[in-house]
Design a protein around this motif. Structure first.
Motif, mmCIF file in Angstrom:
data_model
loop_
_atom_site.group_PDB
_atom_site.id
_atom_site.type_symbol
_atom_site.label_atom_id
_atom_site.label_comp_id
_atom_site.label_asym_id
_atom_site.label_seq_id
_atom_site.Cartn_x
_atom_site.Cartn_y
_atom_site.Cartn_z
ATOM 1 N N TYR A 70 -13.810 -31.205 24.940
ATOM 2 C CA TYR A 70 -12.596 -31.685 24.287
ATOM 3 C C TYR A 70 -11.988 -30.592 23.414
ATOM 4 N N HIS A 71 -12.817 -29.809 22.753
ATOM 5 C CA HIS A 71 -12.317 -28.703 21.937
ATOM 6 C C HIS A 71 -11.681 -27.615 22.802
ATOM 7 N N VAL A 72 -12.194 -27.433 23.998
ATOM 8 C CA VAL A 72 -11.582 -26.473 24.927
ATOM 9 C C VAL A 72 -10.191 -26.977 25.312
ATOM 10 N N LEU A 73 -10.073 -28.263 25.602
ATOM 11 C CA LEU A 73 -8.769 -28.838 25.934
ATOM 12 C C LEU A 73 -7.810 -28.700 24.756
ATOM 13 N N GLN A 74 -8.269 -28.972 23.547
ATOM 14 C CA GLN A 74 -7.427 -28.815 22.362
ATOM 15 C C GLN A 74 -6.924 -27.377 22.239
ATOM 16 N N THR A 75 -7.798 -26.436 22.497
ATOM 17 C CA THR A 75 -7.428 -25.021 22.412
ATOM 18 C C THR A 75 -6.369 -24.675 23.437
ATOM 19 N N ILE A 76 -6.532 -25.153 24.667
ATOM 20 C CA ILE A 76 -5.554 -24.880 25.723
ATOM 21 C C ILE A 76 -4.198 -25.492 25.364
ATOM 22 N N LEU A 77 -4.203 -26.749 24.911
ATOM 23 C CA LEU A 77 -2.938 -27.399 24.549
ATOM 24 C C LEU A 77 -2.275 -26.711 23.357
ATOM 25 N N CYS A 78 -3.057 -26.262 22.403
ATOM 26 C CA CYS A 78 -2.508 -25.540 21.254
ATOM 27 C C CYS A 78 -1.862 -24.238 21.710
ATOM 28 N N TRP A 79 -2.521 -23.509 22.600
ATOM 29 C CA TRP A 79 -1.975 -22.244 23.096
ATOM 30 C C TRP A 79 -0.663 -22.484 23.848
ATOM 31 N N SER A 95 -2.745 -33.391 15.795
ATOM 32 C CA SER A 95 -2.014 -34.644 16.021
ATOM 33 C C SER A 95 -0.525 -34.372 16.264
ATOM 34 N N ALA A 96 0.043 -33.371 15.606
ATOM 35 C CA ALA A 96 1.448 -33.018 15.835
ATOM 36 C C ALA A 96 1.634 -32.399 17.219
ATOM 37 N N ILE A 97 0.645 -31.638 17.665
ATOM 38 C CA ILE A 97 0.722 -31.038 19.001
ATOM 39 C C ILE A 97 0.677 -32.133 20.064
ATOM 40 N N ILE A 98 -0.223 -33.080 19.890
ATOM 41 C CA ILE A 98 -0.317 -34.206 20.835
ATOM 42 C C ILE A 98 0.977 -35.013 20.823
ATOM 43 N N PHE A 101 3.575 -33.347 22.954
ATOM 44 C CA PHE A 101 3.391 -33.555 24.393
ATOM 45 C C PHE A 101 3.703 -34.994 24.798
ATOM 46 N N ILE A 102 3.410 -35.947 23.941
ATOM 47 C CA ILE A 102 3.693 -37.348 24.248
ATOM 48 C C ILE A 102 5.193 -37.608 24.299
ATOM 49 N N ARG A 103 5.935 -36.956 23.403
ATOM 50 C CA ARG A 103 7.383 -37.198 23.322
ATOM 51 C C ARG A 103 8.175 -36.572 24.454
ATOM 52 N N LEU A 104 7.597 -35.666 25.175
ATOM 53 C CA LEU A 104 8.299 -35.120 26.342
ATOM 54 C C LEU A 104 8.373 -36.217 27.388
ATOM 55 N N VAL A 106 9.916 -36.205 30.603
ATOM 56 C CA VAL A 106 9.967 -35.941 32.040
ATOM 57 C C VAL A 106 8.575 -36.021 32.662
ATOM 58 N N PRO A 107 7.630 -35.143 32.302
ATOM 59 C CA PRO A 107 6.273 -35.319 32.828
ATOM 60 C C PRO A 107 5.591 -36.468 32.081
ATOM 61 N N THR A 108 4.674 -37.129 32.763
ATOM 62 C CA THR A 108 4.069 -38.313 32.171
ATOM 63 C C THR A 108 2.702 -38.069 31.549
ATOM 64 N N SER A 109 2.128 -36.904 31.760
ATOM 65 C CA SER A 109 0.815 -36.667 31.179
ATOM 66 C C SER A 109 0.715 -35.237 30.673
ATOM 67 N N HIS A 110 -0.307 -34.969 29.872
ATOM 68 C CA HIS A 110 -0.552 -33.620 29.358
ATOM 69 C C HIS A 110 -0.786 -32.655 30.509
ATOM 70 N N MET A 111 -1.470 -33.115 31.527
ATOM 71 C CA MET A 111 -1.756 -32.258 32.670
ATOM 72 C C MET A 111 -0.467 -31.860 33.384
ATOM 73 N N ASP A 112 0.454 -32.815 33.566
ATOM 74 C CA ASP A 112 1.719 -32.512 34.214
ATOM 75 C C ASP A 112 2.527 -31.510 33.397
ATOM 76 N N ILE A 113 2.535 -31.679 32.085
ATOM 77 C CA ILE A 113 3.266 -30.773 31.203
ATOM 78 C C ILE A 113 2.705 -29.369 31.328
ATOM 79 N N ALA A 114 1.405 -29.269 31.280
ATOM 80 C CA ALA A 114 0.768 -27.960 31.352
ATOM 81 C C ALA A 114 0.992 -27.319 32.715
ATOM 82 N N MET A 115 0.952 -28.104 33.759
ATOM 83 C CA MET A 115 1.134 -27.575 35.107
ATOM 84 C C MET A 115 2.549 -27.058 35.311
ATOM 85 N N THR A 116 3.560 -27.729 34.748
ATOM 86 C CA THR A 116 4.936 -27.297 34.950
ATOM 87 C C THR A 116 5.224 -25.983 34.260
#
Length: 167
Positions: A70-79, A95-98, A101-104, A106-116
């Motif tokens: 989970y900390h690895v995922l947090q690091t990736i999302l922060c970057w 929590s602000a970073i999450i 990503f939630i407020r975007l 168009v993509p529906t998940s964190h994975m979709d956001i990161a992939m785009t």
């Protein structure tokens, strides 16, 4: 320079050492990242200066110290957040970073956001690590062990307390 590697200098030192082919400094910076990326660097604004290939190499290293996947995922999302929001001067709370990503919409998940954003390889690293840990945990739960602490190859701690083999 080797004695002055810290969270505010490691990205710049690594970049300069790579540019001038100083392998000893490059290796020292990479080792520092393996030990401190999850713990320290992701809370520093200089984390945005870390190149994607260096981040990927560090995340794939078997010597990466982390508390959990989970900390690895947090690091990736922060970057990713810091790459997209270049005007930010301080790293916001997770929590602000999450929330970002939630407020975007168009993509529906964190994975979709990161992939785009062209960061599919970083997310695949996280998926590989998660699946590997799940396999390790299911394998270790079948064998009988005595009470104690086990350190996985990623540096995470888990407690194993079984007294007889699970049938």
């Amino acid at each position: 320079m080797l004695d002055n590697i810290n969270s505010s200098t490691v990205c710049h030192f690594h970049e300069a050492a790579s540019k001038y082919n100083q392998q000893k400094l490059v290796l020292a910076c990479e080792r520092w990242l393996e030990l401190n990326l999850i713990v320290h660097l992701r809370y520093e604004i200089t984390f945005r200066n870390l190149h994607k290939d260096v981040l990927q190499k560090t995340l794939l290293s078997p010597r990466l110290f982390t508390f959990s996947e989970y900390h690895v995922l947090q690091t990736i999302l922060c970057w990713i957040f810091l790459q997209v929001n270049t005007e930010i001067r301080l790293v916001p709370p997770y929590s602000a970073i999450i929330t970002y990503f939630i407020r975007l919409s168009v993509p529906t998940s964190h994975m979709d956001i990161a992939m785009t954003g062209g960061n599919a390889t970083l997310i695949q690293i996280q998926k590989i690590e998660y699946e590997g840990t799940a396999t390790e945990l299911s394998t270790s739960s079948r064998a009988a062990t005595t009470s104690g602490s086990c350190i996985s190859s990623r540096g995470t701690h888990s407690s194993q307390t079984s007294t007889k083999e699970i049938q």
